[in-house]
Design a protein around this motif. Structure first.
Motif, short mmCIF file in Angstrom:
data_model
loop_
_atom_site.label_atom_id
_atom_site.label_comp_id
_atom_site.label_asym_id
_atom_site.label_seq_id
_atom_site.Cartn_x
_atom_site.Cartn_y
_atom_site.Cartn_z
N VAL A 45 -42.45 -4.64 -10.30
CA VAL A 45 -41.49 -4.07 -11.24
C VAL A 45 -42.28 -3.85 -12.52
N LEU A 46 -42.28 -2.63 -13.00
CA LEU A 46 -43.08 -2.27 -14.16
C LEU A 46 -42.18 -1.72 -15.25
N ALA A 47 -42.47 -2.07 -16.49
CA ALA A 47 -41.72 -1.56 -17.63
C ALA A 47 -42.71 -1.05 -18.67
N VAL A 48 -42.39 0.10 -19.27
CA VAL A 48 -43.26 0.69 -20.27
C VAL A 48 -42.46 1.13 -21.49
N ALA A 49 -43.09 1.05 -22.62
CA ALA A 49 -42.54 1.58 -23.86
C ALA A 49 -43.43 2.74 -24.27
N VAL A 50 -42.85 3.93 -24.28
CA VAL A 50 -43.60 5.13 -24.64
C VAL A 50 -43.04 5.65 -25.95
N GLU A 51 -43.93 5.89 -26.89
CA GLU A 51 -43.53 6.40 -28.20
C GLU A 51 -44.50 7.51 -28.60
N ASP A 52 -43.95 8.65 -28.97
CA ASP A 52 -44.78 9.80 -29.35
C ASP A 52 -45.81 10.13 -28.27
#
Length: 141
Positions: A45-52
């Protein structure tokens, strides 16, 4: 052909025993995905925070063999701070590395290079690429 023992190099064992970024990542705007390797039971299970358009943070949870856990750990360190385009490029290079054992002319992929020997054990390719496949799914959301 070498033995399976040769495959489990120091870096792989280290990352599988103490994976980096093995934690939950929650909050607003977090993209997540889950995949399983039905052949051997690996689950990530993978979680990412993408900004700009930049991967600012990444974390994973799950269980699996040493190869899948180490690959996820090394991957999280390698992609943090990269643009979506760069992550996609690195994914392609890593897949070629573990499938064919050949590094691209784009340069040394650093600690990811320890997975080169996976190409000698085709049944392990799915283990090594699982985390990358989950990342691809998460970032496509």
């Amino acid at each position: 052909m070498g033995s399976v023992r040769d495959l489990y190099k120091r870096t792989i064992l280290e990352h599988s025993r103490a994976p980096r970024n093995f934690r939950a990542l929650t909050g607003e705007g977090i993209l997540s995905a889950e995949l399983r390797n039905v052949t051997c039971g690996d689950r990530i299970v993978l979680a990412v925070a993408v900004e700009d358009d930049v991967l600012r943070d990444i974390a994973f949870q799950g269980s699996g063999c040493a190869i899948s856990m180490a690959s996820a750990s090394v991957m999280t360190e390698a992609v943090k701070g990269l643009s979506r385009t760069r992550v996609s490029d690195l994914h392609e290079r890593f897949a070629a590395l573990v499938r064919d054992g050949v590094e691209s002319e784009l340069g040394e992929p650093g600690e990811l290079a320890v997975f080169r020997d996976v190409a000698r054990f085709p049944v392990r390719v799915a283990c090594a690429t699982l985390a990358w496949d989950v990342l691809h799914v998460a970032m496509a959301l």
